[in-house]
Design a protein around this motif. Structure first.
Motif, mmCIF file in Angstrom:
data_model
loop_
_atom_site.group_PDB
_atom_site.id
_atom_site.type_symbol
_atom_site.label_atom_id
_atom_site.label_comp_id
_atom_site.label_asym_id
_atom_site.label_seq_id
_atom_site.Cartn_x
_atom_site.Cartn_y
_atom_site.Cartn_z
ATOM 1 N N ALA A 19 1.143 -1.626 -0.124
ATOM 2 C CA ALA A 19 0.103 -0.183 -0.071
ATOM 3 C C ALA A 19 0.184 1.277 0.387
ATOM 4 C CB ALA A 19 -0.951 0.073 1.376
ATOM 5 N N HIS A 20 2.206 1.389 0.869
ATOM 6 C CA HIS A 20 3.023 2.717 0.745
ATOM 7 C C HIS A 20 3.801 2.541 -0.088
ATOM 8 C CE1 HIS A 20 2.754 3.639 5.285
ATOM 9 N NE2 HIS A 20 2.493 2.521 5.641
ATOM 10 N N ALA A 21 4.111 1.642 -1.160
ATOM 11 C CA ALA A 21 5.184 1.130 -2.351
ATOM 12 C C ALA A 21 3.536 1.945 -3.817
ATOM 13 C CB ALA A 21 5.489 -0.359 -2.585
ATOM 14 N N ARG A 22 2.671 1.569 -3.122
ATOM 15 C CA ARG A 22 1.359 2.163 -3.850
ATOM 16 C C ARG A 22 1.356 3.258 -4.346
ATOM 17 N NH1 ARG A 22 -4.164 3.367 -5.169
ATOM 18 N NH2 ARG A 22 -5.043 2.803 -6.796
ATOM 19 N N ALA A 52 11.653 10.176 -11.508
ATOM 20 C CA ALA A 52 11.119 9.083 -10.528
ATOM 21 C C ALA A 52 11.072 8.170 -10.498
ATOM 22 C CB ALA A 52 9.529 9.527 -11.310
ATOM 23 N N LEU A 53 11.678 7.373 -11.182
ATOM 24 C CA LEU A 53 12.060 5.984 -10.954
ATOM 25 C C LEU A 53 13.296 5.516 -10.476
ATOM 26 C CD1 LEU A 53 11.099 3.175 -12.275
ATOM 27 C CD2 LEU A 53 12.237 3.338 -13.906
ATOM 28 N N GLU A 54 13.702 6.788 -10.124
ATOM 29 C CA GLU A 54 15.510 6.882 -9.693
ATOM 30 C C GLU A 54 14.619 7.079 -7.616
ATOM 31 O OE1 GLU A 54 17.995 5.723 -10.163
ATOM 32 O OE2 GLU A 54 17.520 4.348 -11.703
ATOM 33 N N ALA A 55 13.661 8.074 -7.789
ATOM 34 C CA ALA A 55 13.469 8.240 -6.191
ATOM 35 C C ALA A 55 12.755 7.714 -6.100
ATOM 36 C CB ALA A 55 12.753 9.606 -6.752
ATOM 37 N N PHE A 56 12.060 6.144 -7.189
ATOM 38 C CA PHE A 56 11.317 5.107 -6.247
ATOM 39 C C PHE A 56 12.157 4.355 -5.924
ATOM 40 C CE2 PHE A 56 8.283 1.455 -7.143
ATOM 41 C CZ PHE A 56 7.240 1.290 -5.860
ATOM 42 N N ALA A 57 13.188 4.050 -7.093
ATOM 43 C CA ALA A 57 14.072 2.745 -6.619
ATOM 44 C C ALA A 57 15.168 3.300 -4.776
ATOM 45 C CB ALA A 57 14.886 2.837 -7.327
ATOM 46 N N ALA A 58 15.104 4.549 -4.582
ATOM 47 C CA ALA A 58 15.664 4.886 -2.731
ATOM 48 C C ALA A 58 14.573 5.287 -2.381
ATOM 49 C CB ALA A 58 15.930 6.191 -3.145
ATOM 50 N N TRP A 59 13.390 5.005 -2.525
ATOM 51 C CA TRP A 59 12.127 4.747 -1.650
ATOM 52 C C TRP A 59 11.977 3.505 -0.898
ATOM 53 C CZ3 TRP A 59 7.989 1.761 -0.186
ATOM 54 C CH2 TRP A 59 6.611 2.498 -0.121
ATOM 55 N N LEU A 60 11.994 2.632 -2.280
ATOM 56 C CA LEU A 60 12.111 0.978 -2.197
ATOM 57 C C LEU A 60 12.823 0.315 -0.906
ATOM 58 C CD1 LEU A 60 10.851 -0.336 -5.921
ATOM 59 C CD2 LEU A 60 9.380 -0.389 -3.734
ATOM 60 N N LEU A 66 7.362 0.708 9.090
ATOM 61 C CA LEU A 66 7.058 -1.266 9.655
ATOM 62 C C LEU A 66 8.228 -2.033 9.519
ATOM 63 C CD1 LEU A 66 3.286 -1.615 11.539
ATOM 64 C CD2 LEU A 66 5.405 -0.728 12.535
ATOM 65 N N ALA A 67 9.050 -1.026 8.509
ATOM 66 C CA ALA A 67 9.596 -2.141 6.892
ATOM 67 C C ALA A 67 11.147 -2.630 7.033
ATOM 68 C CB ALA A 67 9.569 -2.221 5.545
ATOM 69 N N ARG A 68 10.970 -3.134 7.084
ATOM 70 C CA ARG A 68 12.959 -3.424 7.610
ATOM 71 C C ARG A 68 13.429 -3.939 6.117
ATOM 72 N NH1 ARG A 68 13.492 -7.991 10.277
ATOM 73 N NH2 ARG A 68 14.676 -9.469 8.583
ATOM 74 N N VAL A 69 14.187 -3.395 4.729
ATOM 75 C CA VAL A 69 14.771 -3.993 4.398
ATOM 76 C C VAL A 69 15.966 -3.869 4.242
ATOM 77 C CG1 VAL A 69 15.096 -3.189 1.653
ATOM 78 C CG2 VAL A 69 12.961 -2.414 2.648
ATOM 79 N N ASP A 70 16.296 -5.599 3.423
ATOM 80 C CA ASP A 70 17.447 -6.500 3.665
ATOM 81 C C ASP A 70 18.187 -6.293 2.164
ATOM 82 O OD1 ASP A 70 17.040 -6.693 6.245
ATOM 83 O OD2 ASP A 70 16.569 -8.665 6.428
ATOM 84 N N GLY A 71 17.592 -5.927 1.279
ATOM 85 C CA GLY A 71 18.198 -6.452 0.537
ATOM 86 C C GLY A 71 17.413 -6.150 -1.201
#
Length: 89
Positions: A19-22, A52-60, A66-71
């Motif tokens: 939901a946050h990614a969308r 915009a795609l680069e900004a999205f990649a940085a957000w991801l 509440l998430a923890r992105v490991d990779g």
């Protein structure tokens, strides 16, 4: 127009990541989809303006609170594979 597929791993399911990614993708004017994978990762396909795609990649790479992105794995793709809007699957 650029397109990319992202495979995001970590604690990314059950924390409203999709939901946050969308919401972030729509804010950036991107189109594509986000969906959970059976192996616990989140699959994201996005297309739009290079910046915009680069900004999205940085957000991801950070994800929602509440998430923890490991990779994050980024794979090139054709924007032909991306539909209209941004859909949660």
């Amino acid at each position: 127009m650029t397109a990319a597929r992202f495979l995001v791993s970590g604690r990314v399911q059950g924390v409203a990541f999709r939901a946050h990614a969308r919401a972030e993708a729509l804010r950036l004017g991107l189109r594509g989809h986000v969906r959970n994978l059976a192996d616990g990762r989140v699959d994201v396909l996005a297309a739009g303006d290079d910046g915009a795609l680069e900004a999205f990649a940085a957000w991801l790479a950070k994800g929602p609170p509440l998430a923890r992105v490991d990779g994050i794995e980024r794979l090139p793709t054709s924007d032909d594979a991306v539909g209209a809007g941004f859909v949660i699957g």
